[in-house]
Design a protein around this motif. Structure first.
Motif, PDB file in Angstrom:
ATOM      1  N   VAL A  16       0.811  -1.318  -0.080  1.00 57.33           N
ATOM      2  CA  VAL A  16      -0.042   0.148  -0.193  1.00 57.33           C
ATOM      3  C   VAL A  16       0.917   1.115  -0.078  1.00 57.33           C
ATOM      4  CG1 VAL A  16      -1.947  -1.144   1.079  1.00 57.33           C
ATOM      5  CG2 VAL A  16      -0.240   0.117   2.491  1.00 57.33           C
ATOM      6  N   GLY A  17       2.254   1.084   0.102  1.00 56.89           N
ATOM      7  CA  GLY A  17       3.081   2.277  -0.006  1.00 56.89           C
ATOM      8  C   GLY A  17       2.672   3.247  -0.725  1.00 56.89           C
ATOM      9  N   GLU A  18       2.412   2.963  -2.252  1.00 60.25           N
ATOM     10  CA  GLU A  18       2.072   3.882  -3.225  1.00 60.25           C
ATOM     11  C   GLU A  18       0.979   4.825  -2.935  1.00 60.25           C
ATOM     12  OE1 GLU A  18       1.110   3.661  -8.155  1.00 60.25           O
ATOM     13  OE2 GLU A  18       1.894   1.950  -7.168  1.00 60.25           O
ATOM     14  N   TYR A  19       0.143   4.061  -2.458  1.00 62.15           N
ATOM     15  CA  TYR A  19      -1.203   4.880  -1.881  1.00 62.15           C
ATOM     16  C   TYR A  19      -1.224   5.876  -0.738  1.00 62.15           C
ATOM     17  CZ  TYR A  19      -3.449   1.039  -4.744  1.00 62.15           C
ATOM     18  OH  TYR A  19      -3.877   0.223  -5.964  1.00 62.15           O
ATOM     19  N   VAL A  20      -0.240   5.275  -0.063  1.00 66.17           N
ATOM     20  CA  VAL A  20      -0.104   6.189   1.033  1.00 66.17           C
ATOM     21  C   VAL A  20       0.851   7.335   0.873  1.00 66.17           C
ATOM     22  CG1 VAL A  20       1.266   6.121   3.524  1.00 66.17           C
ATOM     23  CG2 VAL A  20      -0.101   4.220   2.893  1.00 66.17           C
ATOM     24  N   VAL A  58      -6.998  11.669   2.632  1.00 68.28           N
ATOM     25  CA  VAL A  58      -8.055  10.771   2.376  1.00 68.28           C
ATOM     26  C   VAL A  58      -8.540  10.661   0.947  1.00 68.28           C
ATOM     27  CG1 VAL A  58     -10.289   9.510   3.151  1.00 68.28           C
ATOM     28  CG2 VAL A  58      -8.593  10.440   4.814  1.00 68.28           C
ATOM     29  N   ALA A  59      -9.101  11.813   0.419  1.00 66.57           N
ATOM     30  CA  ALA A  59      -9.687  11.782  -0.833  1.00 66.57           C
ATOM     31  C   ALA A  59      -8.676  11.067  -1.927  1.00 66.57           C
ATOM     32  CB  ALA A  59     -10.147  13.025  -1.474  1.00 66.57           C
ATOM     33  N   ALA A  60      -7.559  11.537  -1.618  1.00 67.32           N
ATOM     34  CA  ALA A  60      -6.491  11.019  -2.909  1.00 67.32           C
ATOM     35  C   ALA A  60      -6.381   9.619  -2.602  1.00 67.32           C
ATOM     36  CB  ALA A  60      -5.105  11.433  -2.592  1.00 67.32           C
TER      37      ALA A  60
END
Length: 101
Positions: A16-20, A58-60
């Motif tokens: 999930v690193g890319e999302y974080v 959060v929206a990102a």
């Protein structure tokens, strides 16, 4: 105020690193004092500006994940500035005193 938050995408697998990073990028671009560690991102400022940054972070993540988990903790202490640093410096000072004494 200081807000420590963690935003986690769900339903996207283990990596999930890319999302974080998308969320942290929003925080860093905000210009507000911030710090990221292995568990949380902390951000300091006034209520409305901090909450706006959290909402955008959060929206990102939400834009790319089917579900998002948000954990948020706030230290609301009017009149205090530079809490991100001063709180840590206070603890470090006590640790140093204990080591010397």
């Amino acid at each position: 105020m200081i807000v420590a938050f963690s935003v986690t995408p769900l339903g996207v697998g283990e990596d999930v690193g890319e999302y974080v990073a998308d969320a942290v990028r929003i925080v860093r671009e905000s210009g507000l004092p911030n710090r990221t560690d292995a568990m949380f991102t902390s951000i300091e400022g006034e209520w409305d500006e901090v909450m706006d940054v959290v909402k955008r972070a959060v929206a990102a993540v939400e834009a790319r994940a089917p579900r998002v988990s948000l954990v948020l903790k706030a230290d609301i202490r009017p009149g205090v500035t530079d809490g991100l640093n001063s709180k840590v410096e206070t603890v470090e000072r006590y640790l140093g005193e204990r080591a010397e004494g």
